[in-house]
Enzyme design. Sequence first.
Site, PDB file in Angstrom:
ATOM      1  N   HIS A   1       0.771  -1.147   0.167  1.00  0.00           N
ATOM      2  CA  HIS A   1       0.039  -0.127  -0.059  1.00  0.00           C
ATOM      3  C   HIS A   1       0.774   1.344  -0.078  1.00  0.00           C
ATOM      4  CE1 HIS A   1      -3.224  -2.638   0.710  1.00  0.00           C
ATOM      5  NE2 HIS A   1      -2.639  -3.163   1.757  1.00  0.00           N
ATOM      6  N   CYS A   2       1.982   1.036  -0.653  1.00  0.00           N
ATOM      7  CA  CYS A   2       2.889   2.402  -0.703  1.00  0.00           C
ATOM      8  C   CYS A   2       3.163   2.906   0.448  1.00  0.00           C
ATOM      9  CB  CYS A   2       2.343   3.479  -1.414  1.00  0.00           C
ATOM     10  SG  CYS A   2       2.178   3.034  -3.317  1.00  0.00           S
ATOM     11  N   ALA A   3       3.303   1.836   1.718  1.00  0.00           N
ATOM     12  CA  ALA A   3       3.731   2.051   2.974  1.00  0.00           C
ATOM     13  C   ALA A   3       4.735   0.950   3.494  1.00  0.00           C
ATOM     14  CB  ALA A   3       2.384   2.323   3.873  1.00  0.00           C
TER      15      ALA A   3
END
EC number: 2.8.1.7
Length: 406
Positions: free
Chosen positions: A363-365
Amino acid sequence: MSFPVEKVRADFPVLTREVNGLPLAYLDSAASAQKPNQVIDAEMEFYRHGYAAVHRGIHTLSAEATQRMENVRTQVAAFLNARSAEELVFVRGTTEGINLVANSWGNAQVHAGDNIVITQMEHHANIVPWQMLCERSGAQLRVIPLNVDGTLQLEQLDALLDARTRLVAITQISNVLGTANPVAEIIAKAHQAGAKVLVDGAQAVMHHTIDVQALDCDFYVFSGHKLYGPTGIGVLYVKEDILQAMPPWEGGGSMIATVSLTQGTTYAKAPWRFEAGTPNTGGIIGLGAAIDYVSTLGLDAIAEYEASLMRYALAEMASVPDLTLYGPDARKGVIAFNLGKHHAYDVGSFLDNYGVAVRTGHHCAMPLMAFYQVPAMCRASLVMYNTTEEVDRLVTGLKRIHHLLG
């Protein structure tokens, strides 16, 4: 009065689709929301009957298109309760807005020995531009750590802030955990230390009313496509005194006052000096229609309905064996989870077979994934067009996967 969810759903044509022979349950709006007919029609009408290049056109279509674009800027100012429409820059999305701040304000204001404070829950779009700025400038990147429950260790903030802190960059709502951060409190503390504050509102604007004056943030940024608007359009809000002092980032047409091969170039006033080239006028028109749409429904009514749906989902998901939830009990918009030891991609693939669309991955995290020591998570999003029946299908699907895979 109950929220008219079925009426809302009728405005979203994609929700009539079937996936793998089953009605689509779209639980991925935190990645990108679906678009209502009102947005689709507004953009189509513009391209069919009103399109022309904006700025400096003497003919009717150009003048009309320019006026419509500026009308949306005024509309967004009211939506965010900005003091002036001239505090708003149209950008491609949240990512470009943050990069604009880093490359314009940041290059001018952040120097060796300074520091920037972010959090461990940030999207990569609110990490990487600051890492790059720190590499260019010699500044230090500091991080507010997470608690296991998905909240921030805010007691660490005072120790991270000092006289050399130039910026605090923080998400209003985590795109993974749904944590609603106390941004007003953080902004007040940062200002006491002399720092500016950027708020990533990408996961907030669709869920509740935003008031940038009440927050007192210096920068606020969001994307249209998460607000039921088109892709490729977003908004960067900057307090007027800060924006007028910022140097241009990209050069080209529309952002200049004069250009001379011998005398150099002078620049347009803000916000137009940050809008080089031909803008995404159709996307801007669509964004205006999206704001009209949610404003007509009422963001308070949307927030109340979504909170009720979230309570229902958390209660029902508690019955799924071996399900791990990540994030605080009080959350907005998203539920991140893993099922047993099964990889999130496998769980997401099975759910897709049942017509249920969730997001899987980091999740781009990635720093957040590292904190929880998992490679990936599943994430279900809940917004105004989702229903308890769709939640039931998610829960049934998870129980079926647990039964099949053990």
